[in-house]
Design a protein around this motif. Structure first.
Motif, mmCIF file in Angstrom:
data_model
loop_
_atom_site.group_PDB
_atom_site.id
_atom_site.type_symbol
_atom_site.label_atom_id
_atom_site.label_comp_id
_atom_site.label_asym_id
_atom_site.label_seq_id
_atom_site.Cartn_x
_atom_site.Cartn_y
_atom_site.Cartn_z
ATOM 1 N N CYS A 24 0.820 -1.170 -0.072
ATOM 2 C CA CYS A 24 -0.076 -0.043 -0.025
ATOM 3 C C CYS A 24 1.062 1.248 0.053
ATOM 4 O O CYS A 24 0.657 2.170 -0.566
ATOM 5 N N GLU A 28 1.162 4.221 -3.008
ATOM 6 C CA GLU A 28 0.572 5.408 -2.712
ATOM 7 C C GLU A 28 1.756 6.503 -3.112
ATOM 8 O O GLU A 28 1.552 7.419 -3.605
ATOM 9 N N TYR A 32 -1.053 6.235 -6.129
ATOM 10 C CA TYR A 32 -2.334 5.790 -6.194
ATOM 11 C C TYR A 32 -3.070 6.064 -5.028
ATOM 12 O O TYR A 32 -2.515 6.272 -3.854
ATOM 13 N N THR A 34 -5.966 4.472 -1.961
ATOM 14 C CA THR A 34 -6.613 3.073 -1.603
ATOM 15 C C THR A 34 -8.002 3.163 -1.437
ATOM 16 O O THR A 34 -8.258 3.995 -0.483
ATOM 17 N N ASN A 36 -11.172 0.668 -0.076
ATOM 18 C CA ASN A 36 -11.526 -0.465 0.621
ATOM 19 C C ASN A 36 -12.868 -1.045 -0.233
ATOM 20 O O ASN A 36 -13.714 -0.402 -0.565
ATOM 21 N N HIS A 200 -7.052 -7.973 0.319
ATOM 22 C CA HIS A 200 -6.879 -7.687 1.753
ATOM 23 C C HIS A 200 -6.306 -8.977 2.491
ATOM 24 O O HIS A 200 -7.197 -10.027 2.368
ATOM 25 N N VAL A 207 -8.800 -4.401 -1.823
ATOM 26 C CA VAL A 207 -8.401 -3.047 -2.186
ATOM 27 C C VAL A 207 -8.481 -2.706 -3.448
ATOM 28 O O VAL A 207 -7.817 -3.554 -4.072
ATOM 29 N N PHE A 209 -6.499 0.037 -5.800
ATOM 30 C CA PHE A 209 -5.744 1.236 -5.921
ATOM 31 C C PHE A 209 -5.988 2.157 -7.347
ATOM 32 O O PHE A 209 -5.981 1.458 -8.227
#
Ligand code: ZN
Length: 214
Positions: A24, A28, A32, A34, A36, A200, A207, A209
């Motif tokens: 993650c 990021e 990207y 995130t 859920n 996940h 998740v 992205f």
């Protein structure tokens, strides 16, 4: 005092969670965001079944369009036991097919794939630690149901073999959770954005992205 809501993670889950957090972070850093896509227990059990039952009925309808309602031939008195053993085996095969398909698409190949069992729920699972595109994720999610549910269902309709029909019906039902995830992915359509999806490690779901194209 332990918090009952927080399920205690096994060592493997803890390690998977660390890999996930790291992934993650790197996504990021690449720009990207995130999102859920989680499910509640109710959604996972009930909505998945609700979407899957019409598929069951479709295969049943096709079967009885070409075959009589009264099954022909006689069956072994052990058919019940054979069925239970076969179902247990096919549930493992179901997870293997997920792993082979997702592993084929994953950037890190088979290394991204992990199998396990949630013993409290007696549920085997397969999880992929590499992000996948929507098409890749959907193919891997549906492949077990296609191979173990749809194809036997078609063969059963052609041959009129009822045990195969029952088996295919049960394997379609076994894919209810996967059908739910596919439905959720199909509804997830961020505009003008690059999207990849990642399982996940501990929640029920995955998740997304999302990176907006400028
Ligand atoms: Zn599955």
């Amino acid at each position: 005092m332990s918090d009952k809501k927080e399920r205690k993670l096994t060592k493997r889950e803890q390690r998977r969670k660390e890999i996930f957090i790291e992934k993650c972070r790197s996504m990021e850093e690449e720009g990207y965001k995130t999102e859920n896509l989680f499910f509640s227990i109710l959604q996972a059990n009930f909505v998945g079944l609700l979407i899957t039952l019409p598929i069951n009925f479709l295969f049943l309808a096709v079967h009885y369009l070409f075959n009589d309602f009264v099954p022909n031939g006689s069956y072994s008195p052990y058919i019940g036991l054979i069925f239970i053993a076969l179902m247990l085996l096919l549930i493992v095969v179901h997870e293997l097919i997920h792993g082979i398909t997702w592993g084929h698409f994953a950037a890190e190949g088979r290394k991204s794939i992990e199998f396990g069992v949630i013993w409290q729920a007696l549920t085997p699972y397969c999880t992929c630690s590499s992000p996948l595109t929507k098409g890749e994720y959907i193919k891997g999610a549906l492949m077990p149901t296609i191979v173990l549910g749809f194809i036997p269902g078609i063969i059963a309709a052609i041959t009129g073999w009822v045990p195969l029909l029952i088996l295919s019906q049960l394997m379609i039902l076994a894919g209810a959770g996967d059908v739910l995830i596919v439905a959720r992915l199909l509804l997830h359509r961020p505009k003008k954005a690059k999207v990849v999806y990642l399982d996940h490690p501990t929640e029920c779901g995955l998740v997304a992205f999302v990176k907006k194209n400028d």
